[in-house]
Each structure stands twice: as structure tokens, then as C-alpha cells.
Design a protein around this motif. Structure first.
Motif, PDB file in Angstrom:
ATOM      1  N   ASP A  58       0.820  -1.213   0.000  1.00 49.80           N
ATOM      2  CA  ASP A  58       0.000   0.000   0.000  1.00 49.80           C
ATOM      3  C   ASP A  58       0.854   1.264   0.000  1.00 49.80           C
ATOM      4  O   ASP A  58       0.527   2.254  -0.670  1.00 49.80           O
ATOM      5  N   ASP A  81       0.750   4.320  -2.816  1.00 51.68           N
ATOM      6  CA  ASP A  81       0.453   5.712  -2.479  1.00 51.68           C
ATOM      7  C   ASP A  81       1.593   6.636  -2.898  1.00 51.68           C
ATOM      8  O   ASP A  81       1.348   7.741  -3.393  1.00 51.68           O
ATOM      9  N   ARG A  96       1.381   7.303  -6.535  1.00 50.18           N
ATOM     10  CA  ARG A  96       0.304   8.267  -6.793  1.00 50.18           C
ATOM     11  C   ARG A  96       0.785   9.692  -6.546  1.00 50.18           C
ATOM     12  O   ARG A  96       0.522  10.600  -7.352  1.00 50.18           O
ATOM     13  N   ARG A  97       1.505   9.908  -5.472  1.00 49.64           N
ATOM     14  CA  ARG A  97       2.008  11.240  -5.147  1.00 49.64           C
ATOM     15  C   ARG A  97       3.016  11.714  -6.193  1.00 49.64           C
ATOM     16  O   ARG A  97       2.997  12.893  -6.599  1.00 49.64           O
ATOM     17  N   ARG A 153       1.431   9.360   7.786  1.00 53.66           N
ATOM     18  CA  ARG A 153       1.131   8.193   6.956  1.00 53.66           C
ATOM     19  C   ARG A 153       2.361   7.415   6.507  1.00 53.66           C
ATOM     20  O   ARG A 153       2.298   6.189   6.359  1.00 53.66           O
TER      21      ARG A 153
END
Length: 226
Positions: free
Chosen positions: A134, A138, A141-142, A186
Motif C-alpha cells: 500500500d 500511495d 500516486r504522489r 502516513r
């Protein structure tokens, strides 16, 4: 993720306004501090070895830790003399490359459950120690959102600690405080485990000092952002 020579601290710090850094005391970790922390987790360059041999690296972090109100003791582990470049390369490869295990994989996915998606039925879904979980999804994506292209060697580990610290440097430089706060929560909440593993395998050496400083500075940033 960026030209590692362009923003290396010895060149920027010579012209930096240190009073400005002092004014950020306990408020925001400067972007150059995150960028320099990322260098501990990359193949050591000639510039990095020169920073170590000259004592510039230790002086820089001693000042940064002081400004943040943190214990500067780890800086004592940054001193190294004689054949510094060769010694750094040998220790870095032994700790992070192998060729034979055990060695440290400084990648977020490897330290966390592969996915928290309740719909994923893969056998590795709730296990640790695997890449491209995960956290990696992420981070990709960033990077896409920011138009960042990763070097090929990081294609299978976009959540490598050196990249995450550089990304945090970018956010800090932009002044994206809300995004910084979210990112710290996160993605940089696993450094205690990484520092413990590097310390155990590095026997308290140079890279163990770097990992402990990274953990201390990020923890401080998290407290300030909270």
C-alpha cells in the motif's frame, strides 16, 4: 528523484541564513535537513564522503539537532578518517545490498502489512516483508501528481526511505504544511523499526548514527506538526 548534487547542503549551507534556521526552531524542520538525511540511504558519492571526511556533515547535523532541541550525541558516530570513501561504500553495501542476507531493506512496504484492503485475498495480504505494498502504491500516486519521475533502480521500491525523505524535503520547501503533517503521519511512522535494525546490523556505526538521527528528527517534526 532530483539531482543529488544540486541541493546538497555544503553548497547551500555556505550561503544559508542560519538565523532563519534558528527562527524555525521547533516549528519546521528545514528542507535541506530532510535532503541531507536522505543521503545516508543512498550509495555514498564522492561529495558525501568528502562531507564526512572534512567534518562538515557532523557539524551540520550538530547544529540542526541543537536548533530542534534534540540530543546531538549521534553526531559523534559521524566521524571517520582514512579511506573514507572506500569505508563508506563497503559499509553501505554490507548493510543495504548484501550480496548475502541478512541485510537491511530500507523500504516502507517491507516494514508494514502489505495491504490493509479487506477485499484482497492474496496470501501475502496481511504479511510483512514484501515490496510494492500500500505504501508504494500511495507514493507512486504522489509522484504522478507532482510530475516526478523516479530513477529506474527505484521502480520496484518507490517507498524507499531516501525517496520519502527527499519528498518530505520537497513538501517542506514548498511550505505545504498540511500535506507535510499528513505525510509524516502516513509514511514516516516506521523509522523506529528501521533505525533499530540498522543499529543492530551496523553495531552502532556510521549508518546507525544516521538512522537514529533520521528517526529523532522526523519524530520531532511529527510532534511539532501535531
Amino acid at each position: 528523484m532530483r539531482d543529488r548534487g544540486r541541493e546538497r547542503w555544503p553548497r547551500s549551507a555556505r550561503t544559508a541564513d542560519m538565523s532563519e534556521l534558528g527562527s524555525r526552531h521547533r516549528k519546521q524542520v528545514p528542507a535541506q535537513t530532510y535532503a541531507q538525511l536522505s543521503e545516508f540511504f543512498k550509495e555514498p558519492s564522492a561529495d558525501f564522503a568528502d562531507d564526512v571526511a572534512s567534518g562538515r556533515l557532523a557539524r551540520f547535523f550538530h547544529e540542526q539537532l541543537r536548533l530542534l532541541g534534540l540530543d546531538p550525541a549521534p553526531c559523534s558516530g559521524l566521524a571517520m578518517e582514512a579511506d573514507v570513501g572506500a569505508r563508506l561504500r563497503h559499509e553501505y553495501r554490507r548493510l543495504f545490498h548484501g550480496p548475502l542476507p541478512p541485510y537491511v531493506v530500507p523500504v516502507e512496504s517491507a516494514y508494514k502489512t502489505w495491504t490493509d484492503d479487506p477485499g484482497c485475498q492474496l496470501p501475502l495480504a496481511r504479511r510483512k516483508g514484501f515490496l510494492m505494498g500500500d505504501a508504494a502504491v500511495d507514493m507512486n500516486r504522489r509522484y504522478r501528481q507532482d510530475g516526478i519521475c523516479l530513477p529506474d533502480e527505484f521502480s520496484s521500491m518507490p517507498d524507499h526511505i531516501s525517496l520519502e525523505l527527499e519528498y518530505m524535503s520537497l513538501l517542506s520547501q514548498r511550505g505545504d504544511h498540511d500535506v507535510c503533517r499528513e505525510f509524516l503521519t502516513r509514511h514516516l511512522d516506521w523509522l523506529a523499526d528501521l533505525a533499530a535494525e540498522v543499529d543492530a546490523m551496523g553495531h552502532g556505526g556510521f549508518y546507525a548514527s544516521g538512522a537514529r538521527m533520521a528517526q529523532a528528527i522526523v519524530d520531532c517534526a511529527r510532534r511539532c506538526a501535531g
